[in-house]
Design an enzyme around this catalytic site. Structure first.
Site: not given
Ligand code: NOJ
Length: 540
Positions: A103, A205, A268, A329-330
């Site tokens: 990441d 990210d 992402e 994970h989000d």
């Molecule tokens: C995306 C990430 O997947 C998430 O977990 C994070 O909180 C935010 N970006 C901020 O970095």
């Protein structure tokens, strides 16, 4: 046209698996997963057929956002281990013929990063311009109306230096100023540091956040805002995200990767599909895989998903390689969203579509979102918001390895509670049982990796109605496959345009149906998905 002879690269042929390191395997019994733990589980991943592992951040971090607030881009957080552990991990991954994706979080640092400590130390510090600082408006109010994704204003007042700084996420995550060439160079050297170590790629990210409007114009009000939505959605972030200049930066990052053989970059990006595909870049010189999150976002509805697949195939730029994501994970876990039966159909969809699939750890054993009591909520997105349902903790719980105490994840109480059903839903219980989700995942991956048509072949839609999606995968000279997926719990009748078509069920969500011969008139059980092999000499 793709043929088995055309050369595909590892990230096109492979299957990516996301590990959330805090929750994968704890080797030192402190209740938090770590790198030596991951090393212990590489044999499992190899057995499953995974070819590339993406690790969520393992860098030093105050953990305000569980590692997405980085205080040293070139180190390993002691919670996860040491740099020696990392070197061992990369060696062990490569020894198994697998790849490692890290990441990279370039949009923001931790507020404890030395760069930010310097930047905020005074207005004339040389690193002042490394972050986004602004005076208040003449009337003393905020510089503009930009909101933080995690709630409240995106601007934080810095009393000692009498200016605001911008943070798209937590105030502990100040945004870097990517318009500053020194910031670019610093991050490029971070990339080279890891690439020199042999890392095979990055998942970048919030790529679409990296550049902001130079004039800091106010974002417009979102006319479709509903009270149940997160406060961030009150505005349309047209000036704070997805700025035209971001593409130049992505291209520059790509240049760094291209200094090394066969490295790759995932972006992402949560944007509508037409905007998403612009991140492939001009002449394909942007991200290799702008993450395609449609399966996470669309209602579980056959017609809508069929249309989205076709739309995506239709807007992909020439040479742009597709990809599909079913969990991360989000987001809520797929099994919790669609139920256990449909999660099997979803697995078949993910692993038979054209494009690189990304599997979220635990989805292969049907892990569900775990109810985390109010007083145990840890995710800042849950803690900061009035709506605790926005917490991402439920989909980040420890991996369920076996039925021992703490699910074989750790011998100590884990940082986040484990699902109550772990004694039934775990790797060791599912590994040798032909009817389990884990077996289904493994067989789907095996078939995909063995069959050129499924791995890299063309995609042709053949059928869609209110319940069923049907498509073909073909690669010149090899057997083709017809995939029929019933996205409903009810039986469905299907008449394909080619009623003469005949083939054998190679793999099914109901394994007892395997081996039967089917034709262009088929009926499916509720929750049934089948992969039908069409012999090379029987299809054109
Ligand atoms: C995306 C990430 O997947 C998430 O977990 C994070 O909180 C935010 N970006 C901020 O970095």
């Amino acid at each position: 046209m793709e043929t088995p002879l055309s050369k595909h690269l590892w990230w096109q042929e492979g299957v990516i698996y996301q590990i959330y390191p805090r929750s994968y395997k704890d080797s030192n019994q402190d209740g938090v997963g770590d790198l030596p733990g991951i090393i212990k589980r590489l044999d499992y991943l190899q057995w499953l057929g995974i070819t590339a592992v993406w690790l969520s951040p393992v860098y030093p971090s105050p953990m305000a956002d569980f590692g997405y607030d980085i205080s040293d881009y070139q180190g390993i957080h002691p919670l996860f281990g040491t740099m020696q552990d990392f070197d061992r991990l990369i060696g062990e991954v490569h020894r198994r013929g697998m790849k490692l994706i890290l990441d990279l979080v370039p949009n923001h640092t931790s507020d404890q990063h030395p760069w930010f400590l310097e930047s905020r130390s005074s207005r004339d510090n040389p690193k002042r311009d490394w972050y986004i600082w602004s005076d208040p408006k003449p009337d003393g109010s905020l510089p503009n109306n930009w909101l933080s994704v995690f709630g409240g204003s995106g601007w934080e007042w810095d009393e000692p230096t009498q200016q605001y700084y911008y943070h798209a996420f937590l105030k502990e995550q100040p945004d870097l100023n990517w318009r500053n060439p020194a910031v670019q160079e610093a991050m490029f050297s971070v990339m080279r540091f890891w690439l020199d170590k042999g890392v095979d790629g990055f998942r970048v990210d919030v790529m679409w956040h990296m550049v902001k409007d130079a004039r800091f114009r106010d974002n417009p009000v979102n006319p479709n805002y509903q009270p149940h939505m997160a406060t961030y959605e009150q505005l349309l972030p047209v000036y704070s995200t997805d700025q035209p200049e971001v593409h130049e930066l992505v291209m520059k990052m790509r240049h760094i990767l291209d200094e090394y053989p066969e490295r790759m970059m995932i972006g992402e990006i949560y944007l509508p599909i037409q905007q998403l595909v612009t991140y492939y870049g001009i002449d394909g010189k942007g991200a290799h895989l702008p993450f395609n999150f449609q399966l996470l976002q669309l209602p579980w509805d056959a017609q809508q998903i069929a249309a989205a697949i076709d739309q995506y195939e239709g807007v992909l730029p020439a040479g742009g390689w597709p990809n599909w994501v079913l969990g991360n994970h989000d987001q809520p876990r797929i099994t919790s969203r669609v139920g256990k039966e449909q999660a099997r159909v979803a697995a078949m969809l993910l692993l038979t579509l054209r494009g690189t699939p990304t599997i979220y750890y635990g989805d292969e054993i049907c892990m569900r979102d775990v109810a985390i009591p109010f007083e145990e909520v840890q995710d800042p997105q849950g803690l900061n918001m009035p709506d605790k349902n926005l917490s991402r903790d439920p989909s980040r719980t420890p991996m369920q390895w076996d039925n021992s105490a703490f699910a074989g994840f750790s011998e100590a109480r884990p940082w986040l509670r484990i699902a109550q059903n772990y004694s039934r839903e775990n790797v060791s219980a599912q590994q040798n049982d032909p009817g389990t989700m884990l077996t289904l995942y493994r067989r789907l991956i095996q078939l995909r990796q063995q069959e050129p048509a499924l791995m890299t072949g063309e995609y042709t839609p053949v059928y869609a109605d209110k319940q069923v999606i049907g498509y073909m995968r073909k690669a010149g000279g090899a057997d083709a496959f017809l995939i029929l997926l019933n996205l409903s719990h009810r039986p469905a009748y299907i008449r394909l345009a080619d009623e003469q078509l005949q083939g054998t069920v190679e793999l099914a969500t109901y394994p007892e149906l395997e081996g039967i011969v089917v034709s262009g008139r088929i009926n499916l059980n509720g929750d049934e998905g089948i992969i039908v092999r069409l012999k090379a000499d029987q299809h054109s």
